[in-house]
Design an enzyme around this catalytic site. Structure first.
Site, PDB file in Angstrom:
ATOM      1  N   SER A   1       3.688  35.343  87.264  1.00 35.11           N
ATOM      2  CA  SER A   1       3.265  34.035  86.775  1.00 35.11           C
ATOM      3  C   SER A   1       3.292  34.094  85.256  1.00 35.11           C
ATOM      4  CB  SER A   1       1.861  33.688  87.262  1.00 35.11           C
ATOM      5  OG  SER A   1       1.400  32.518  86.646  1.00 35.11           O
ATOM      6  N   ARG A   2       4.089  33.218  84.637  1.00 36.88           N
ATOM      7  CA  ARG A   2       4.293  33.337  83.194  1.00 36.88           C
ATOM      8  C   ARG A   2       3.191  32.688  82.375  1.00 36.88           C
ATOM      9  NH1 ARG A   2       9.653  32.047  85.015  1.00 36.88           N
ATOM     10  NH2 ARG A   2      10.778  33.982  85.302  1.00 36.88           N
TER      11      ARG A   2
END
Length: 514
Positions: free
Chosen positions: A376-377
């Protein structure tokens, strides 16, 4: 025969007063070719790209369509709905408008088609309905703000290691039958708990089913209804039995319905299940419209198909109301090939992906999330402090376990430290298993993961881990309620909370008999 002149005069005066000089002028064309949801029309010289059309059908009815191709003499259009009643030679009327769908609170709890028409047999949509354009330009950067609020899934593996924030686009990717839809449905069901238990603002959910069997959609609706989630959810269905134009437009229609809440300063979550099938429907339309095929016969603008859809998910700035739209696109891979054309397209558009692996699924690890590839960025910025603190060691423990697991299969003798890492990793994997449709509050997750990370489950048998974890949470809700309430209130691991967790885990573990 006596004629009353006054009467005749009054009738003439009335007709003159009601005379309207405005003519109803509409541009009309003729269908020259039709089939498979596609029509080619002659005569609409002033048609605009994306314009709504009205097709005459057999029996005096009409059906909507949309301009897709503008050629020298011919207009290429798609037909939404029953195209079988449209015949060559029939008239087509241009409307001068862009395609719009109904939006509003009246759609909550309903199942509608891609045009927003109810298909659940409960009659017309109640309450006020706004019309919103289906295909719009996404808000610019100045209209947005960074993601800062968590979008809790209620799934331990996701909320701890692949956290998603409100306004994020997180891809769920994997082979068929690996639990992709289950993860998304858990996220929808969990919004009930985050609202009722944790006091968060309500999140309005939208589930767009593209190319699914009607029975599959019915099962999803039933699961949502059983778990009390249909009250705040709208299901948009363009099933496999419907024509390609309906499957192509459904995700855009669902996004417009969700944006209604976002622009009102509220929060919305939309699941696209799945965009692989939308891409296939778009490929079918494009080939029928004689657009040149590119890689894997997809048209050159297939990337734009998904990018202009997913760019509409955002966290709006406070000046724009601070609403958010979180999207969970689902992509189906073939034999785990994440480097194929459509998967790589959507991976590059989204802010991270949850990768579900068939080998893990068949080994009984469910949800079958591959922690190595999943990422998850932006979600870490939206994670609650307590979860952020416990999740760091969790990811490391699992990564070390995966490395050592392969090495340990060689059958070599292991030193005590390596064996300890293996034992803890096995318990972590067992802890992260979670039954379908049973999302868990964030505080309960933190307690379980903290106990495992700090060695309190090391002496527990692997098959007893789930039972131990469930009873540990119950213990903190009763005898250790002071610590539980403090953690729930602060959402952080302060010194007093850590001391409470330590003493609580020690006393519970000492008395645990399995």
């Amino acid at each position: 025969m006596k004629i009353n002149t006054d009467e005749i005069t009054s009738v003439i005066k009335q007709e003159v007063a009601n005379y309207n000089t405005q003519l109803d002028v509409s541009q009309v064309g003729t269908v020259v070719e039709v089939g498979d949801g596609i029509a080619r029309i002659y005569g609409l010289a002033n048609a605009m790209a994306g314009e709504m059309l009205e097709f005459e059908t057999e029996g005096g009815g009409s059906v909507r369509g949309q301009v897709m191709n503008l050629e020298e003499d011919i207009v290429g259009a798609v037909i939404f709905g029953d195209y079988l009643g449209v015949r060559e030679g029939m008239t087509v009327k241009s409307t001068g408008q862009l395609l719009s769908v109904p939006t509003g609170e009246g759609l909550l709890g309903r199942v509608v088609n891609a045009l927003g028409e109810p298909i659940d047999g409960k009659g017309p949509v109640a309450g006020e309905v706004d019309m919103r354009k289906v295909d719009i330009i996404a808000p610019g950067i100045a209209a947005r703000q960074p993601v800062s609020q968590p979008m809790q899934f209620g799934v331990k593996a996701v909320d701890s290691m692949i956290p998603v924030g409100r306004g994020q686009r997180e891809l769920i990717i994997g082979d068929r039958k690996t639990g992709k839809t289950a993860v998304a449905i858990d996220a929808i069901i969990n919004q009930k708990y985050t609202h009722e238990i944790e006091g968060e603002e309500p999140v309005y959910c939208f589930y767009v089913a593209v190319g699914q069997k009607d029975s599959t959609v019915a099962a999803v609706v039933e699961a949502l209804r059983e778990n009390g989630a249909m009250d705040y959810t709208t299901v948009i269905s363009a099933s496999a039995s419907e024509a390609a134009p309906m499957q192509y437009i459904a995700p855009y229609a669902g996004t417009s319905m969700a944006e209604h809440f976002m622009w009102k300063g509220k929060h919305a979550l939309i699941v696209y299940d799945d965009l692989s099938k939308q891409a296939v429907a778009y490929r079918q339309l494009s080939l029928l419209l004689r657009r040149p095929p590119g890689r894997e016969a997809y048209p050159g603008d297939v990337f734009y198909l998904h990018s202009r859809l997913l760019e509409r998910s955002t966290k709006l700035s406070d000046e724009n109301g601070g609403g958010s739209l979180t999207s969970l696109p689902i992509i189906e891979t073939q034999e785990g090939d994440v480097s194929a054309y459509i998967p790589t397209n959507v991976i590059s558009i989204t802010d991270g992906q949850i990768y579900l692996e068939p080998d893990l699924f068949f080994a009984g690890v469910r949800p079958a999330i591959n922690v190595g590839i999943s990422v998850s960025r932006v979600g870490g910025a939206a994670q609650i402090k307590a979860m952020k603190k416990v999740a760091g060691s969790l990811r490391l423990d699992l990564a070390a376990y995966r490395e050592l697991e392969a090495f340990a299969q060689l059958g070599t003798d292991l030193d005590a430290a390596t064996q300890k890492q293996l034992d803890r990793g096995a318990r972590m994997v067992e802890l992260l298993k979670q039954p379908q449709y049973q999302p868990m509050p964030a505080v309960d997750q933190v307690i379980q993961i903290w106990a495992a990370s700090n060695g309190f489950m090391d002496k527990i048998k692997v098959e007893q881990v789930q039972d131990y974890a469930a009873k540990l949470v119950d213990y903190f809700k009763t005898q250790g309620s002071a610590t539980y309430e403090k953690l729930n209130e602060t959402k952080a691991l302060g010194d007093d909370v850590v001391d409470g967790l330590k003493s609580g885990c020690q006393s519970f573990t000492a008395g645990y008999t399995g």
